[in-house]
Motif scaffolding. Sequence first.
Motif, mmCIF file in Angstrom:
data_model
loop_
_atom_site.group_PDB
_atom_site.id
_atom_site.type_symbol
_atom_site.label_atom_id
_atom_site.label_comp_id
_atom_site.label_asym_id
_atom_site.label_seq_id
_atom_site.Cartn_x
_atom_site.Cartn_y
_atom_site.Cartn_z
ATOM 1 N N ILE A 47 -55.772 31.925 -31.724
ATOM 2 C CA ILE A 47 -55.534 31.795 -33.790
ATOM 3 C C ILE A 47 -53.941 31.651 -33.207
ATOM 4 O O ILE A 47 -53.704 32.176 -33.296
ATOM 5 C CB ILE A 47 -56.083 32.848 -34.165
ATOM 6 N N GLU A 48 -53.718 31.010 -33.980
ATOM 7 C CA GLU A 48 -51.627 31.013 -34.945
ATOM 8 C C GLU A 48 -51.525 31.056 -35.575
ATOM 9 O O GLU A 48 -52.071 30.026 -36.608
ATOM 10 C CB GLU A 48 -51.013 29.728 -34.105
ATOM 11 N N SER A 49 -50.512 31.797 -36.360
ATOM 12 C CA SER A 49 -50.422 32.221 -37.679
ATOM 13 C C SER A 49 -49.086 33.398 -37.458
ATOM 14 O O SER A 49 -49.091 34.057 -36.540
ATOM 15 C CB SER A 49 -51.225 32.400 -38.347
ATOM 16 N N ALA A 79 -55.324 38.666 -25.784
ATOM 17 C CA ALA A 79 -53.427 38.098 -25.331
ATOM 18 C C ALA A 79 -52.927 38.238 -26.967
ATOM 19 O O ALA A 79 -53.834 36.930 -27.399
ATOM 20 C CB ALA A 79 -53.530 37.698 -24.269
ATOM 21 N N PHE A 80 -52.190 39.056 -27.561
ATOM 22 C CA PHE A 80 -50.905 38.807 -28.197
ATOM 23 C C PHE A 80 -49.544 37.955 -27.827
ATOM 24 O O PHE A 80 -48.921 39.383 -27.035
ATOM 25 C CB PHE A 80 -50.725 39.348 -29.042
ATOM 26 N N PRO A 115 -44.478 28.874 -30.082
ATOM 27 C CA PRO A 115 -44.401 28.378 -31.545
ATOM 28 C C PRO A 115 -44.095 29.632 -32.976
ATOM 29 O O PRO A 115 -43.468 29.200 -33.378
ATOM 30 C CB PRO A 115 -43.723 27.017 -31.806
ATOM 31 N N VAL A 116 -45.796 30.231 -32.935
ATOM 32 C CA VAL A 116 -45.623 30.675 -33.753
ATOM 33 C C VAL A 116 -46.367 32.228 -33.033
ATOM 34 O O VAL A 116 -46.380 32.021 -31.718
ATOM 35 C CB VAL A 116 -46.261 30.865 -34.979
ATOM 36 N N PRO A 117 -46.753 33.140 -33.865
ATOM 37 C CA PRO A 117 -47.168 34.109 -33.298
ATOM 38 C C PRO A 117 -49.274 33.870 -32.711
ATOM 39 O O PRO A 117 -49.699 32.829 -33.335
ATOM 40 C CB PRO A 117 -47.497 35.096 -33.982
ATOM 41 N N GLN A 118 -49.147 34.390 -31.197
ATOM 42 C CA GLN A 118 -50.564 33.633 -30.898
ATOM 43 C C GLN A 118 -51.225 34.849 -29.951
ATOM 44 O O GLN A 118 -51.389 35.319 -30.022
ATOM 45 C CB GLN A 118 -50.641 32.554 -30.295
ATOM 46 N N LEU A 119 -52.713 34.648 -30.501
ATOM 47 C CA LEU A 119 -53.922 35.367 -30.082
ATOM 48 C C LEU A 119 -54.853 34.144 -29.437
ATOM 49 O O LEU A 119 -54.329 33.266 -29.891
ATOM 50 C CB LEU A 119 -54.780 35.748 -31.389
ATOM 51 N N PRO A 161 -52.805 41.602 -34.353
ATOM 52 C CA PRO A 161 -54.171 42.147 -34.225
ATOM 53 C C PRO A 161 -54.158 43.829 -34.077
ATOM 54 O O PRO A 161 -55.482 44.126 -33.720
ATOM 55 C CB PRO A 161 -54.255 41.946 -32.956
ATOM 56 N N GLU A 162 -52.967 44.838 -34.100
ATOM 57 C CA GLU A 162 -53.272 45.860 -33.805
ATOM 58 C C GLU A 162 -53.684 46.583 -35.107
ATOM 59 O O GLU A 162 -53.974 47.795 -35.212
ATOM 60 C CB GLU A 162 -51.859 46.388 -33.999
#
Length: 125
Positions: free
Chosen positions: A108-110, A87-88, A57-61, A115-116
């Motif tokens: 972590i979701e945001s 993983a991203f 639903p959103v970018p996730q780590l 992360p790069e």
Amino acid sequence: MKLFRFDESVGRKIDKFGSKNIIITPIIKILERHIDIIQVSSMHMNPEGLIWGHEAPVPQLFIVVAGEGFISGRDKVRVPIQAGQVAFWESGEWHEVVTDKGMNAIVIESDQLMPEELLLKEVIQ
């Protein structure tokens, strides 16, 4: 000082998307005008754990802190992951996580994750 717990005994089961053997414990959520800015959770995947494939639903780590398993992204190819790896997944990206032996991760979701900028690049896929 305050001491808190985030182990699986204080978490809740997840069975959404057909997932199994998963316990999640929210750690912190930061809101701005009632909109999630960032959410951090602890995920306990017991043996034979599965986060069934779905779109993020959103970018996730997905930061593996213990154990090992397999992750997949939009190509649905399973790639091994273990403690010390991250993983991203981008927003809307299909993904799945599975473990035979068990795995613990911080999630972590945001929409503000990049992360790069800080992580050394070990491109798994």
